[in-house]
Design an enzyme around this catalytic site. Structure first.
Site, PDB file in Angstrom:
ATOM      1  N   ARG A 113       4.665   9.740   1.582  1.00  0.00           N
ATOM      2  CA  ARG A 113       3.745   8.603   1.486  1.00  0.00           C
ATOM      3  C   ARG A 113       2.354   9.120   1.089  1.00  0.00           C
ATOM      4  O   ARG A 113       1.940  10.203   1.521  1.00  0.00           O
ATOM      5  CB  ARG A 113       3.690   7.952   2.858  1.00  0.00           C
ATOM      6  CG  ARG A 113       2.833   6.702   2.975  1.00  0.00           C
ATOM      7  CD  ARG A 113       3.540   5.517   2.459  1.00  0.00           C
ATOM      8  NE  ARG A 113       2.922   4.271   2.890  1.00  0.00           N
ATOM      9  CZ  ARG A 113       3.022   3.150   2.180  1.00  0.00           C
ATOM     10  NH1 ARG A 113       3.688   3.114   1.040  1.00  0.00           N
ATOM     11  NH2 ARG A 113       2.478   2.044   2.615  1.00  0.00           N
ATOM     12  N   THR A 389       7.588  -1.463  -6.405  1.00  0.00           N
ATOM     13  CA  THR A 389       8.248  -0.432  -5.595  1.00  0.00           C
ATOM     14  C   THR A 389       9.649  -0.374  -6.194  1.00  0.00           C
ATOM     15  O   THR A 389      10.088  -1.336  -6.833  1.00  0.00           O
ATOM     16  CB  THR A 389       8.309  -0.798  -4.087  1.00  0.00           C
ATOM     17  OG1 THR A 389       6.986  -0.912  -3.585  1.00  0.00           O
ATOM     18  CG2 THR A 389       9.095   0.211  -3.256  1.00  0.00           C
ATOM     19  N   ASN A 409       2.818   0.872  -5.199  1.00  0.00           N
ATOM     20  CA  ASN A 409       2.419  -0.321  -4.464  1.00  0.00           C
ATOM     21  C   ASN A 409       2.488  -1.534  -5.387  1.00  0.00           C
ATOM     22  O   ASN A 409       3.547  -2.094  -5.568  1.00  0.00           O
ATOM     23  CB  ASN A 409       1.054  -0.184  -3.787  1.00  0.00           C
ATOM     24  CG  ASN A 409       0.852  -1.280  -2.746  1.00  0.00           C
ATOM     25  OD1 ASN A 409       1.834  -1.825  -2.251  1.00  0.00           O
ATOM     26  ND2 ASN A 409      -0.374  -1.619  -2.426  1.00  0.00           N
ATOM     27  N   ASP A 431      -2.305  -0.975   1.355  1.00  0.00           N
ATOM     28  CA  ASP A 431      -1.350  -1.125   2.463  1.00  0.00           C
ATOM     29  C   ASP A 431      -1.999  -0.861   3.826  1.00  0.00           C
ATOM     30  O   ASP A 431      -1.396  -1.097   4.867  1.00  0.00           O
ATOM     31  CB  ASP A 431      -0.136  -0.201   2.269  1.00  0.00           C
ATOM     32  CG  ASP A 431       0.989  -0.908   1.506  1.00  0.00           C
ATOM     33  OD1 ASP A 431       0.890  -2.133   1.302  1.00  0.00           O
ATOM     34  OD2 ASP A 431       1.956  -0.237   1.106  1.00  0.00           O
ATOM     35  N   SER A 460       4.004   1.148   5.913  1.00  0.00           N
ATOM     36  CA  SER A 460       4.858   0.734   4.794  1.00  0.00           C
ATOM     37  C   SER A 460       5.980  -0.179   5.287  1.00  0.00           C
ATOM     38  O   SER A 460       6.297  -0.212   6.479  1.00  0.00           O
ATOM     39  CB  SER A 460       5.468   1.987   4.166  1.00  0.00           C
ATOM     40  OG  SER A 460       6.461   1.648   3.228  1.00  0.00           O
ATOM     41  N   SER A 461       6.590  -0.883   4.342  1.00  0.00           N
ATOM     42  CA  SER A 461       7.798  -1.668   4.661  1.00  0.00           C
ATOM     43  C   SER A 461       9.043  -1.037   4.041  1.00  0.00           C
ATOM     44  O   SER A 461      10.144  -1.584   4.166  1.00  0.00           O
ATOM     45  CB  SER A 461       7.662  -3.094   4.119  1.00  0.00           C
ATOM     46  OG  SER A 461       6.620  -3.768   4.755  1.00  0.00           O
ATOM     47  N   GLY A 481       9.847  -4.693  -2.807  1.00  0.00           N
ATOM     48  CA  GLY A 481       9.460  -6.072  -2.489  1.00  0.00           C
ATOM     49  C   GLY A 481       8.497  -6.231  -1.329  1.00  0.00           C
ATOM     50  O   GLY A 481       8.516  -7.277  -0.680  1.00  0.00           O
ATOM     51  N   GLY A 482       7.642  -5.216  -1.037  1.00  0.00           N
ATOM     52  CA  GLY A 482       6.689  -5.383   0.060  1.00  0.00           C
ATOM     53  C   GLY A 482       7.450  -5.771   1.320  1.00  0.00           C
ATOM     54  O   GLY A 482       8.527  -5.229   1.597  1.00  0.00           O
TER      55      GLY A 482
END
Ligand code: GLY
Length: 580
Positions: A113, A389, A409, A431, A460-461, A481-482
């Site tokens: 990350r 993403t 992102n 984020d 993060s997701s 997709g966030g």
């Protein structure tokens, strides 16, 4: 009318019909294995499979497998290839997570990350009055976090790969130097990001042909990106973090008003972490730990549904949809409060995932009536979503699996390409929570645990996940997709494990999303039929006006009957599964 047909024997037409019926039976059974509303059959392989959003990148991974590489080698090849062929999200200038399951049965998680530059602090995006400066965390050089992709790929290769580094980067280098022919969807992706890309001369030059624009059938050649990949091929990750690429990145960022320095690049480290593990019914789930919130939420949502007979409720029924939405709302309400970079803040995972807590959460769900989000926890989210993403999944012939999600992102990240490198830079700083109470570009409201601090990783997701049954891997998947990533992985997992859909059907099935606030369900086109919607509305559910596609799941699934892996690639973005 009198029946004159003979009682025994068949008319030629009847005989023909019978013959056709018999001949078509194998076809029926063949179809029955993949229909269920799927756009196409899964791809079956005797050896390795590579599922990505870009057919060229899938083929790059399969080429490396055919050359004797393992899944880690192929994952590195795909990571670099997507930076060339899927620039909206594939990257060298972003970051991500790789979940690895070795053939020895050991799992690990490589966290690459992005980190906040040393000069960024919690007020970095606030003006003198303490208000968030619009666009500062999303567009341009100030939005850039220190990229982790090259370090992550290098770690994945060093620890788990077997082919020479130079060889695994070769397909990407060639794609950049020789170029590839763009199809209609690629060109429309460029077109829809035009506003952002044309702000930056480097990006305008590469992706908009200096304003002249591309059309389908044109070839995209990226010589500067090819140069960067060649440097990394020759000198390894140090080319990116300390060598000529680093110099060019730091120079471009400084010139553009950003704060990321050579020291930030030099100090960047990918980190290997223990994956999160949990159970759902007979399955073991291995998934992403913080700084992802995705793994924890998947385990929590599955945990809440542990005792429910979901199959009996029926896929797509109002009762099933209601239960899932209520589960999502509760998990996302907790997300806002509890998560952040584990190197900076304590994530109370034990408490969050405790069976007692999850059963209490489940017990709070009224099966006939929705609980308004404000009664679960206060918050405020906007309607904005982005699908960028990208995820890819690879299984090799020896059973090693890589489930990798990485990102810039937003679509095309910050929009800025560093001069002389061809490298698009992320806007991952968005984020973080720029200010408690102000939603980010995904509409997510986040707390102090996710405030900006030097060298910190934003929450993060991304949710790369692997599922085991009786100790053996049977499913590996992930999605862009966030925040919708988490619910995409959740629903595709249930589609396969509970409803027995094949992997392509499970991916293609329409999905819905609730993220607690705002209190509304977003569903895909034709995702929830009008009768079901009415029943759900009578239970108190609100539906957002926006109907859009989300998720771009790339997955592999083990078919126990066939004793064979199958691959599924989301038809929403034209991905493909390549076979070794
Ligand atoms: N940038 C999207 C995520 O990490 O969740």
């Amino acid at each position: 009318m009198k029946d004159t047909s003979p009682r025994t024997g068949l008319f030629p037409s009847q005989a023909l019909a019978t013959l056709v019926l018999w001949l078509s039976l194998p076809l029926y059974f063949l179809q029955a294995t993949w229909l269920h509303g799927a756009t196409r059959a899964p791809v079956w392989g005797q050896r390795g499979l590579v599922a990505t959003v870009s057919p060229l990148a899938s083929e790059a991974g399969a080429t490396i497998l055919r050359q004797g590489g393992n899944a880690a080698d192929a994952a590195v090849a795909v990571g670099f290839a997507l930076a060339v062929t899927w620039p909206a999200a594939g990257n060298l200038g972003g970051g991500g997570f790789a979940l690895v399951r070795g053939q020895d049965g050991k799992s690990t998680f490589i966290d690459y990350r992005e980190t906040a530059p040393a000069a960024a602090d919690k007020n970095f995006y606030l003006d003198a009055k303490g208000e968030v400066i619009p666009g500062a965390s999303t567009v341009g050089y100030r939005a850039v976090g220190t990229p982790g992709t090259v370090a992550g790929m290098a770690m994945l290769h060093k620890k788990y790969g077997k082919l020479p580094w130079k060889k695994v980067l070769e397909p990407a280098r060639r794609l950049a130097i020789e170029g590839f022919v763009m199809d209609e969807s690629f060109v429309s992706m460029l077109e829809s990001n035009k506003e952002r890309l044309e702000k930056f001369p480097g990006s305008r030059h590469i992706f908009l042909k200096d304003g002249k624009g591309f059309k389908a059938g044109d070839r995209l050649v990226q010589p500067e990106l090819g140069w960067s990949i060649t440097q990394i091929q020759r000198q390894g990750e140090s080319a990116f973090y300390q060598g000529e690429i680093a110099q060019r990145l730091a120079k471009a960022i400084k010139k553009g008003g950003g704060v990321l320095t050579l020291d930030d690049l030099k100090n960047y480290k990918a980190v290997e972490r223990a994956p999160l593990e949990g159970r759902f019914k007979n399955y073991q789930i291995i998934t992403a730990p913080p700084p992802s919130s995705g793994g924890a939420l998947i385990l929590a949502m599955l945990g809440m549904l542990e005792k429910d007979d979901l199959e009996a409720l029926g896929f797509g029924s109002a009762a099933y949809n209601h239960l899932l939405v209520e589960t999502m709302k509760r998990a996302f309400a907790d997300r806002a409060e509890w998560f952040g970079d584990p190197d900076f803040t304590q994530n109370p995972l034990q408490k969050f995932l405790a069976p007692d807590y999850l059963s209490k959460r489940r017990a709070g769900i009224n099966l006939t009536k929705t609980t308004p989000s404000q009664d679960i926890k206060p918050g405020d989210f906007s309607d904005k979503e982005s699908t960028e993403t990208t995820h890819y999944t690879i299984v090799d012939a020896q059973g090693m699996i890589i489930s990798n999600t990485y990102t810039l992102n937003g679509s095309f990240g910050s929009g800025a390409t560093a001069d002389g490198t061809g490298i698009l830079l992320n806007n991952e700083m968005d984020d973080f929570s720029s200010k408690p109470g102000s939603p980010n570009m995904y509409g997510l409201l986040q707390g102090d645990r996710n405030a900006i601090a030097p060298k910190k990783r934003p929450l993060s997701s991304m949710t790369p996940t692997i599922v085991l049954e009786d100790g053996k891997p049977i499913l590996a998947l992930g999605s862009p997709g966030g925040p919708t990533i988490i619910n995409s992985v959740f629903q595709v997992t249930l589609n396969t494990l509970v409803f027995g859909m094949n992997i392509q059907a499970a991916i293609d099935a329409p999905k819905f999303h609730h993220q607690w606030m705002p209190d509304r369900i977003l569903s895909e086109p034709f995702g929830i039929n009008p009768d079901t919607k009415k029943i759900m509305q009578s239970m108190g559910h609100n539906f957002g006006d926006r109907v859009f596609q989300f998720g771009d799941v790339q997955a592999v699934f083990y078919d126990k009957k066939r004793q064979q892996w199958s691959g599924g690639s989301d038809s929403r973005h034209g991905g493909s599964v390549a076979v070794e």
